[in-house]
Structure formats: C-alpha cells, structure tokens
Design an enzyme around this catalytic site. Structure first.
Site, PDB file in Angstrom:
ATOM      1  CB  CYS A   7     -14.851 122.331  -4.541  1.00  0.00           C
ATOM      2  SG  CYS A   7     -13.313 123.063  -5.159  1.00  0.00           S
ATOM      3  CG  HIS A  46      -9.920 123.296  -7.158  1.00  0.00           C
ATOM      4  ND1 HIS A  46     -10.169 122.301  -6.239  1.00  0.00           N
ATOM      5  CD2 HIS A  46      -8.985 122.807  -7.997  1.00  0.00           C
ATOM      6  CE1 HIS A  46      -9.417 121.254  -6.522  1.00  0.00           C
ATOM      7  NE2 HIS A  46      -8.687 121.544  -7.588  1.00  0.00           N
ATOM      8  CG  ASN A  87       0.411 116.902   4.577  1.00  0.00           C
ATOM      9  OD1 ASN A  87       1.446 117.115   5.185  1.00  0.00           O
ATOM     10  ND2 ASN A  87      -0.690 116.482   5.164  1.00  0.00           N
ATOM     11  CB  THR A  95      -5.378 112.281   1.665  1.00  0.00           C
ATOM     12  OG1 THR A  95      -5.879 113.225   2.605  1.00  0.00           O
ATOM     13  CG2 THR A  95      -4.226 111.483   2.276  1.00  0.00           C
ATOM     14  CG  HIS A  98      -9.351 122.443  -2.483  1.00  0.00           C
ATOM     15  ND1 HIS A  98     -10.478 122.835  -3.171  1.00  0.00           N
ATOM     16  CD2 HIS A  98      -8.936 123.534  -1.787  1.00  0.00           C
ATOM     17  CE1 HIS A  98     -10.737 124.111  -2.891  1.00  0.00           C
ATOM     18  NE2 HIS A  98      -9.810 124.550  -2.051  1.00  0.00           N
ATOM     19  CG  HIS A 100      -5.957 120.509   2.781  1.00  0.00           C
ATOM     20  ND1 HIS A 100      -5.733 119.812   1.603  1.00  0.00           N
ATOM     21  CD2 HIS A 100      -5.673 119.643   3.784  1.00  0.00           C
ATOM     22  CE1 HIS A 100      -5.338 118.582   1.890  1.00  0.00           C
ATOM     23  NE2 HIS A 100      -5.283 118.455   3.207  1.00  0.00           N
TER      24      HIS A 100
END
Length: 114
Positions: A7, A46, A87, A95, A98, A100
């Site tokens: 973000c 988000h 993932n 990791t 958010h 992605h």
C-alpha cells in the site's frame, strides 16, 4: 492500510520502479528478481490474500491478469512465455500481507519451482 508495504508503494511513500499503472492495478520491478524479468502486480485497493477474493472484488483479479499480459508484451517476453505466481498464506510462501502476483519471464522456467 497504514502499515502495508505494498500500500505504501502504491501510495508513493516507498519508491519503486513502476512498469504499469491503471485505475485498479500497480506493477513494479521486484527488488530481488528471480528471473531476468520479475514484476510484482498488486491491486491498488488492499486485499490481504487470495482468501479474501469474493464476488464483490474478484473483477480486480481479472484486471491483474490483463495487466500481466500487457506487461509481458511490452517487455518482449510474451511470445516465448512467462509464469504468473500467487502465494497465499504462510505455508504458501506469502511474505507480504497484500495479495500480489509475480510475473516472471525472460528465461526458461523449470518445474517444479521449489
């Protein structure tokens, strides 16, 4: 979210090497690339992970895949091929909290990935 790394990147608080942006999606180069072309594609709004995809917000996932195809074409690796990876959760290797997608290209990608 105030404490979300991606973000902050989307908001311009943290610098990135942008490769694509529209009203829904922001894409930038990964700082630790795993392929000659390694782009991170995120929704601007988000969403923590794939577990939060619903009928109300799933259209943005389509926008992400549209962006991936456009980026791959513009960077010249669409024809040879590429991989899109998401993932989800700790065991899935996520990791950053958010959602992605990693767009990887520019070399032959092996399977299994790891």
């Amino acid at each position: 979210m105030a404490d979300c790394l991606f973000c902050k990147i989307v908001g311009g608080e943290i610098p990135s090497t942008k490769v694509f942006e529209d009203d829904y999606v922001y894409a930038f180069r990964d700082i630790e690339p795993q392929a000659p072309e390694h782009i991170i594609i995120v929704p601007k709004k988000h969403m923590a992970s794939a577990n939060e995809i619903t009928a109300d917000n799933s259209a943005v996932i389509g926008k992400i895949f549209e962006a991936a195809a456009k980026i791959a074409k513009e960077l010249g690796f669409a024809e040879k091929g590429y991989r899109i990876v998401n993932n989800c959760g700790e065991d899935g290797g996520q990791t950053v909290g958010h959602i992605h997608f990693h767009l990887l290209g520019g070399r032959s990608l092996q399977w299994p990935p790891g």
